[in-house]
Design a protein around this motif. Structure first.
Motif, short mmCIF file in Angstrom:
data_model
loop_
_atom_site.label_atom_id
_atom_site.label_comp_id
_atom_site.label_asym_id
_atom_site.label_seq_id
_atom_site.Cartn_x
_atom_site.Cartn_y
_atom_site.Cartn_z
N GLU A 4 0.83 -1.21 0.00
CA GLU A 4 0.00 0.00 0.00
C GLU A 4 0.87 1.25 0.00
O GLU A 4 0.50 2.26 -0.58
CB GLU A 4 -0.93 0.00 1.21
CG GLU A 4 -2.00 -1.05 1.13
CD GLU A 4 -2.91 -1.03 2.34
OE1 GLU A 4 -2.91 -0.04 3.10
OE2 GLU A 4 -3.63 -2.02 2.52
N GLU A 5 2.05 1.18 0.63
CA GLU A 5 2.94 2.34 0.72
C GLU A 5 3.91 2.42 -0.46
O GLU A 5 4.43 3.49 -0.76
CB GLU A 5 3.78 2.28 2.00
CG GLU A 5 2.98 2.29 3.29
CD GLU A 5 2.52 0.89 3.69
OE1 GLU A 5 3.17 -0.10 3.32
OE2 GLU A 5 1.48 0.78 4.36
N VAL A 6 4.21 1.30 -1.11
CA VAL A 6 5.24 1.26 -2.15
C VAL A 6 4.64 0.83 -3.49
O VAL A 6 4.15 -0.29 -3.62
CB VAL A 6 6.38 0.30 -1.77
CG1 VAL A 6 7.43 0.25 -2.87
CG2 VAL A 6 7.00 0.69 -0.44
N LYS A 7 4.69 1.74 -4.47
CA LYS A 7 4.26 1.41 -5.84
C LYS A 7 5.49 0.92 -6.59
O LYS A 7 6.55 1.53 -6.53
CB LYS A 7 3.70 2.67 -6.51
CG LYS A 7 3.32 2.48 -7.95
CD LYS A 7 2.84 3.80 -8.56
CE LYS A 7 2.78 3.66 -10.05
NZ LYS A 7 3.86 4.35 -10.74
N MET A 8 5.38 -0.19 -7.27
CA MET A 8 6.52 -0.77 -7.99
C MET A 8 6.82 0.06 -9.23
O MET A 8 5.93 0.34 -10.03
CB MET A 8 6.25 -2.23 -8.35
CG MET A 8 6.00 -3.11 -7.13
SD MET A 8 7.26 -2.99 -5.85
CE MET A 8 8.53 -4.02 -6.55
N GLU A 9 8.09 0.47 -9.37
CA GLU A 9 8.51 1.34 -10.47
C GLU A 9 9.37 0.62 -11.50
O GLU A 9 9.74 1.22 -12.51
CB GLU A 9 9.28 2.54 -9.91
CG GLU A 9 8.43 3.41 -9.00
CD GLU A 9 9.20 4.58 -8.44
OE1 GLU A 9 10.01 5.16 -9.18
OE2 GLU A 9 8.98 4.90 -7.27
N VAL A 10 9.70 -0.64 -11.26
CA VAL A 10 10.49 -1.41 -12.22
C VAL A 10 9.61 -2.49 -12.83
O VAL A 10 8.59 -2.88 -12.26
CB VAL A 10 11.74 -2.05 -11.57
CG1 VAL A 10 12.71 -0.99 -11.08
CG2 VAL A 10 11.36 -2.99 -10.44
N ALA A 11 10.02 -2.97 -14.00
CA ALA A 11 9.26 -4.00 -14.69
C ALA A 11 10.22 -5.11 -15.13
O ALA A 11 11.43 -4.89 -15.24
CB ALA A 11 8.56 -3.41 -15.90
N VAL A 12 9.68 -6.28 -15.39
CA VAL A 12 10.48 -7.41 -15.86
C VAL A 12 11.18 -6.99 -17.16
O VAL A 12 10.59 -6.39 -18.04
CB VAL A 12 9.59 -8.64 -16.09
CG1 VAL A 12 10.37 -9.76 -16.76
CG2 VAL A 12 8.99 -9.12 -14.78
N GLY A 13 12.47 -7.29 -17.22
CA GLY A 13 13.26 -6.96 -18.40
C GLY A 13 14.06 -5.68 -18.27
O GLY A 13 14.97 -5.44 -19.05
N ASP A 14 13.73 -4.83 -17.28
CA ASP A 14 14.50 -3.59 -17.07
C ASP A 14 15.93 -3.93 -16.67
O ASP A 14 16.17 -4.90 -15.95
CB ASP A 14 13.89 -2.74 -15.95
CG ASP A 14 12.65 -1.98 -16.37
OD1 ASP A 14 12.34 -1.95 -17.58
OD2 ASP A 14 11.99 -1.42 -15.48
N LYS A 15 16.87 -3.12 -17.13
CA LYS A 15 18.26 -3.20 -16.67
C LYS A 15 18.40 -2.17 -15.57
O LYS A 15 18.01 -1.01 -15.75
CB LYS A 15 19.24 -2.87 -17.81
CG LYS A 15 19.09 -3.76 -19.02
CD LYS A 15 19.82 -5.06 -18.83
CE LYS A 15 19.89 -5.79 -20.15
NZ LYS A 15 19.29 -7.08 -20.14
N VAL A 16 18.93 -2.57 -14.42
CA VAL A 16 18.99 -1.67 -13.27
C VAL A 16 20.39 -1.69 -12.64
O VAL A 16 21.18 -2.61 -12.86
CB VAL A 16 17.95 -2.05 -12.20
CG1 VAL A 16 16.54 -1.90 -12.72
CG2 VAL A 16 18.18 -3.46 -11.67
#
Length: 90
Positions: A48-60
């Motif tokens: 509820e507090e954290v919205k996910m900002e990465v997606a599968v396949g992203d290079k980080v």
């Protein structure tokens, strides 16, 4: 087997370490530094507090001492919290 992260966790697979320097010097295994760059393999649903900002396949790029290393079969993964990810490489 498949890793399914919970909450705000992300499963990463490290990119291969460089075997030669830019000047062409070949590095022995012990001299290679672990890369801090990885590919996102799986993303948890968030909280509820954290919205996910990465997606599968992203290079980080992630924090140097972040996460827990997990080995499944021959593959090695790192499970980190999303706030341990510093940037997405585009």
């Amino acid at each position: 087997m498949k890793l399914v992260p919970l909450g705000d966790r992300v499963v990463l697979k490290q990119v291969e370490a460089e075997e030669t320097t830019k000047s062409g010097i070949v590095l022995p295994g012990a001299a290679k530094e672990k890369p801090q760059q990885a590919e996102v393999i799986a993303v948890g649903p968030g909280t509820e507090e954290v919205k996910m900002e990465v997606a599968v396949g992203d290079k980080v790029i992630y924090s140097k001492y972040a996460g827990t290393e997990v080995k499944l079969g021959e593959d090695e993964y790192i499970v980190v919290k999303q706030n341990d990810i510093l940037a997405i490489v585009k």
